[in-house]
Design a protein around this motif. Structure first.
Motif, PDB file in Angstrom:
ATOM      1  N   GLU A  11       0.831  -1.205   0.000  1.00 61.21           N
ATOM      2  CA  GLU A  11       0.000   0.000   0.000  1.00 61.21           C
ATOM      3  C   GLU A  11       0.864   1.253   0.000  1.00 61.21           C
ATOM      4  OE1 GLU A  11      -2.865   0.090   3.127  1.00 61.21           O
ATOM      5  OE2 GLU A  11      -4.143  -1.444   2.222  1.00 61.21           O
ATOM      6  N   LEU A  12       1.915   1.239   0.804  1.00 58.63           N
ATOM      7  CA  LEU A  12       2.835   2.373   0.889  1.00 58.63           C
ATOM      8  C   LEU A  12       3.534   2.584  -0.457  1.00 58.63           C
ATOM      9  CD1 LEU A  12       3.762   4.371   3.093  1.00 58.63           C
ATOM     10  CD2 LEU A  12       5.693   2.867   3.533  1.00 58.63           C
ATOM     11  N   SER A  13       3.948   1.493  -1.095  1.00 58.48           N
ATOM     12  CA  SER A  13       4.588   1.576  -2.409  1.00 58.48           C
ATOM     13  C   SER A  13       3.623   2.172  -3.436  1.00 58.48           C
ATOM     14  CB  SER A  13       5.028   0.182  -2.873  1.00 58.48           C
ATOM     15  OG  SER A  13       5.987  -0.352  -2.003  1.00 58.48           O
ATOM     16  N   GLY A  14       2.342   1.774  -3.344  1.00 57.06           N
ATOM     17  CA  GLY A  14       1.319   2.296  -4.248  1.00 57.06           C
ATOM     18  C   GLY A  14       1.145   3.805  -4.110  1.00 57.06           C
ATOM     19  N   LYS A  15       1.166   4.289  -2.897  1.00 52.68           N
ATOM     20  CA  LYS A  15       1.033   5.740  -2.655  1.00 52.68           C
ATOM     21  C   LYS A  15       2.224   6.501  -3.223  1.00 52.68           C
ATOM     22  CE  LYS A  15      -1.868   5.317   1.484  1.00 52.68           C
ATOM     23  NZ  LYS A  15      -1.893   5.369   2.959  1.00 52.68           N
ATOM     24  N   LYS A  16       3.409   5.936  -3.056  1.00 50.69           N
ATOM     25  CA  LYS A  16       4.619   6.572  -3.593  1.00 50.69           C
ATOM     26  C   LYS A  16       4.556   6.646  -5.117  1.00 50.69           C
ATOM     27  CE  LYS A  16       7.659   5.078   0.197  1.00 50.69           C
ATOM     28  NZ  LYS A  16       8.767   4.162   0.572  1.00 50.69           N
ATOM     29  N   VAL A  54       5.185   8.305 -17.137  1.00 49.88           N
ATOM     30  CA  VAL A  54       3.800   8.378 -16.646  1.00 49.88           C
ATOM     31  C   VAL A  54       3.093   7.050 -16.935  1.00 49.88           C
ATOM     32  CG1 VAL A  54       1.554   9.498 -16.917  1.00 49.88           C
ATOM     33  CG2 VAL A  54       3.636  10.892 -16.871  1.00 49.88           C
ATOM     34  N   LEU A  55       3.225   6.567 -18.189  1.00 51.31           N
ATOM     35  CA  LEU A  55       2.579   5.309 -18.569  1.00 51.31           C
ATOM     36  C   LEU A  55       3.143   4.130 -17.775  1.00 51.31           C
ATOM     37  CD1 LEU A  55       2.414   5.704 -22.466  1.00 51.31           C
ATOM     38  CD2 LEU A  55       0.603   6.142 -20.799  1.00 51.31           C
ATOM     39  N   SER A  56       4.479   4.098 -17.643  1.00 50.59           N
ATOM     40  CA  SER A  56       5.106   2.979 -16.917  1.00 50.59           C
ATOM     41  C   SER A  56       4.742   3.001 -15.438  1.00 50.59           C
ATOM     42  CB  SER A  56       6.625   3.020 -17.089  1.00 50.59           C
ATOM     43  OG  SER A  56       7.182   4.110 -16.395  1.00 50.59           O
ATOM     44  N   LEU A  57       4.663   4.200 -14.875  1.00 53.69           N
ATOM     45  CA  LEU A  57       4.289   4.318 -13.464  1.00 53.69           C
ATOM     46  C   LEU A  57       2.830   3.915 -13.241  1.00 53.69           C
ATOM     47  CD1 LEU A  57       6.085   7.679 -12.603  1.00 53.69           C
ATOM     48  CD2 LEU A  57       6.631   5.445 -11.635  1.00 53.69           C
ATOM     49  N   ILE A  58       1.965   4.238 -14.220  1.00 56.03           N
ATOM     50  CA  ILE A  58       0.557   3.828 -14.132  1.00 56.03           C
ATOM     51  C   ILE A  58       0.467   2.301 -14.189  1.00 56.03           C
ATOM     52  CG2 ILE A  58      -1.666   3.799 -15.377  1.00 56.03           C
ATOM     53  CD1 ILE A  58      -1.074   6.759 -16.130  1.00 56.03           C
ATOM     54  N   ILE A  59       1.259   1.682 -15.107  1.00 54.81           N
ATOM     55  CA  ILE A  59       1.298   0.211 -15.206  1.00 54.81           C
ATOM     56  C   ILE A  59       1.781  -0.387 -13.884  1.00 54.81           C
ATOM     57  CG2 ILE A  59       2.510  -1.735 -16.296  1.00 54.81           C
ATOM     58  CD1 ILE A  59       2.489  -0.023 -18.904  1.00 54.81           C
ATOM     59  N   SER A  60       2.851   0.197 -13.318  1.00 52.68           N
ATOM     60  CA  SER A  60       3.392  -0.292 -12.040  1.00 52.68           C
ATOM     61  C   SER A  60       2.378  -0.133 -10.910  1.00 52.68           C
ATOM     62  CB  SER A  60       4.673   0.472 -11.692  1.00 52.68           C
ATOM     63  OG  SER A  60       5.719   0.126 -12.566  1.00 52.68           O
ATOM     64  N   LEU A  62      -0.968   0.008 -11.200  1.00 56.44           N
ATOM     65  CA  LEU A  62      -2.062  -0.958 -11.376  1.00 56.44           C
ATOM     66  C   LEU A  62      -1.616  -2.368 -10.982  1.00 56.44           C
ATOM     67  CD1 LEU A  62      -3.550   0.275 -14.793  1.00 56.44           C
ATOM     68  CD2 LEU A  62      -4.579   0.528 -12.522  1.00 56.44           C
ATOM     69  N   ALA A  63      -0.373  -2.723 -11.370  1.00 49.03           N
ATOM     70  CA  ALA A  63       0.163  -4.041 -11.001  1.00 49.03           C
ATOM     71  C   ALA A  63       0.263  -4.175  -9.489  1.00 49.03           C
ATOM     72  CB  ALA A  63       1.539  -4.241 -11.643  1.00 49.03           C
ATOM     73  N   ASN A  64       0.686  -3.095  -8.828  1.00 50.70           N
ATOM     74  CA  ASN A  64       0.798  -3.074  -7.371  1.00 50.70           C
ATOM     75  C   ASN A  64      -0.554  -3.329  -6.714  1.00 50.70           C
ATOM     76  OD1 ASN A  64       0.554  -1.183  -4.755  1.00 50.70           O
ATOM     77  ND2 ASN A  64       2.648  -1.924  -4.888  1.00 50.70           N
ATOM     78  N   ALA A  82       1.483 -10.168 -11.628  1.00 53.87           N
ATOM     79  CA  ALA A  82       1.158  -8.853 -12.207  1.00 53.87           C
ATOM     80  C   ALA A  82       2.367  -7.920 -12.212  1.00 53.87           C
ATOM     81  CB  ALA A  82      -0.001  -8.207 -11.443  1.00 53.87           C
ATOM     82  N   GLU A  83       3.120  -7.906 -11.119  1.00 54.14           N
ATOM     83  CA  GLU A  83       4.263  -6.996 -11.033  1.00 54.14           C
ATOM     84  C   GLU A  83       5.406  -7.427 -11.952  1.00 54.14           C
ATOM     85  OE1 GLU A  83       4.337  -4.506  -7.106  1.00 54.14           O
ATOM     86  OE2 GLU A  83       4.818  -6.587  -6.619  1.00 54.14           O
ATOM     87  N   ILE A  84       5.543  -8.737 -12.192  1.00 59.16           N
ATOM     88  CA  ILE A  84       6.563  -9.215 -13.126  1.00 59.16           C
ATOM     89  C   ILE A  84       6.186  -8.794 -14.546  1.00 59.16           C
ATOM     90  CG2 ILE A  84       7.810 -11.228 -14.017  1.00 59.16           C
ATOM     91  CD1 ILE A  84       8.317 -10.726 -11.044  1.00 59.16           C
TER      92      ILE A  84
END
Length: 301
Positions: A11-16, A54-60, A62-64, A82-84
């Protein structure tokens, strides 16, 4: 308790990641406008990379979020891969972007254009500040998570790109060296290829169910086979589900027709050994006695 701690960490990683997404949207808009006004290819290429961030961070992101979903009868592993998948996609886009940047830079070498360096300097400084903050924000999470590492690499390479653009802007401002702009773009592109390839290779190995690099199969089979009750270890499969889980599946042939209680005791000993010596977290063993089929360690199913 361990699961709860891991869930909180995710959750913390998702917020970051969300904070980094918002910062990069702001940088991208500023650099696109500035690149058009100043005529700087390096600034526009930096903006393009920021947009990919921006796109890669959105993918990361969503995977998170997907990884936190529970397993079900239709998805017995849940979304643990998902994260892999995100790491694979993001590392592949790093390389594609790099090729585009290098191509554009060569074209600019052939047709140099005048650039407004003062705007380049200010906007690249903005990129360094914002991306530098994002890099520091997720640096710790990137150490043991491919998804976060892929996001980190996008941000880190973009910060380095902004540093290169800033240096180029200063050289153009003081010495009118306009060829520095495409040269730096090529160097940025080559750096992206170098960084992206390693992560692409690592994530591909996981997705293809390759044996993790740190595990020596023959050595592991030999250690398991040292148990006095075990006659043979064969039909071995080892794969990595994600950063935290390595699975081992094997058939074990026993000298005697042992009962279930004895098998459970031996299984516990094997679990302890392979966990401490090879980091294997999940074990599926098929016990056998007196079977006549192949005893090869690796068997193509």
């Amino acid at each position: 308790m361990g699961h709860s701690h891991h869930h909180h960490h995710q959750e913390l990683s998702g917020k970051k990641l969300l904070i980094s997404i918002l910062l990069n949207i702001g940088i991208t808009l500023a650099q696109v406008i500035g690149g058009i006004i100043s005529g700087s290819l390096a600034l526009l290429s930096d903006a393009l990379h920021n947009f990919s961030d921006v796109l890669s961070l959105i993918i990361s992101y969503l995977a998170n979020r997907f990884t936190r979903k529970q397993a079900s009868v239709k998805r017995t592993f849940g979304y643990k891969r998902a994260e892999i998948m995100a790491a694979f996609v993001n590392s592949a886009t790093l390389i594609v972007i790099a090729v585009i940047l290098i191509k554009e830079a060569f074209e600019r070498f052939l047709q140099p254009e005048a650039i407004t360096p003062s705007l380049v300097i200010w906007l690249s400084a903005l990129g360094i500040a914002a991306n530098g903050f994002s890099v520091l924000l997720i640096r710790k999470d990137a150490k043991d998570n491919m998804n976060m590492k892929s996001a980190y690499l996008h941000l880190f390479t973009d910060m380095m790109a902004s540093v290169a653009v800033l240096v180029g802007g200063l050289l153009m401002y003081f010495y009118q060296l306009y060829w520095v702009d495409p040269l730096l773009t090529i160097l940025i592109g080559l750096y992206l290829v170098y960084m992206g390839y390693d992560l692409l290779k690592s994530s591909s190995k996981v997705l293809m169910l390759f044996t993790p690099d740190q595990i020596k199969v023959d050595e592991m089979v030999q250690i398991i086979g040292e148990h006095p009750a075990i006659k043979n270890v064969h039909h071995v499969h080892i794969w990595q589900l994600n950063e935290r889980e390595i699975h081992l599946e094997a058939h074990i042939d026993f000298h005697k027709n042992i009962n279930l209680i004895t098998f459970d005791e031996i299984l516990k000993e094997i679990e302890e050994k392979v966990f401490h010596e090879f980091g294997i977290t999940h074990l599926s063993i098929q016990p056998e006695f007196g079977k006549c089929h192949t005893k090869q360690v690796i068997v193509q199913d």
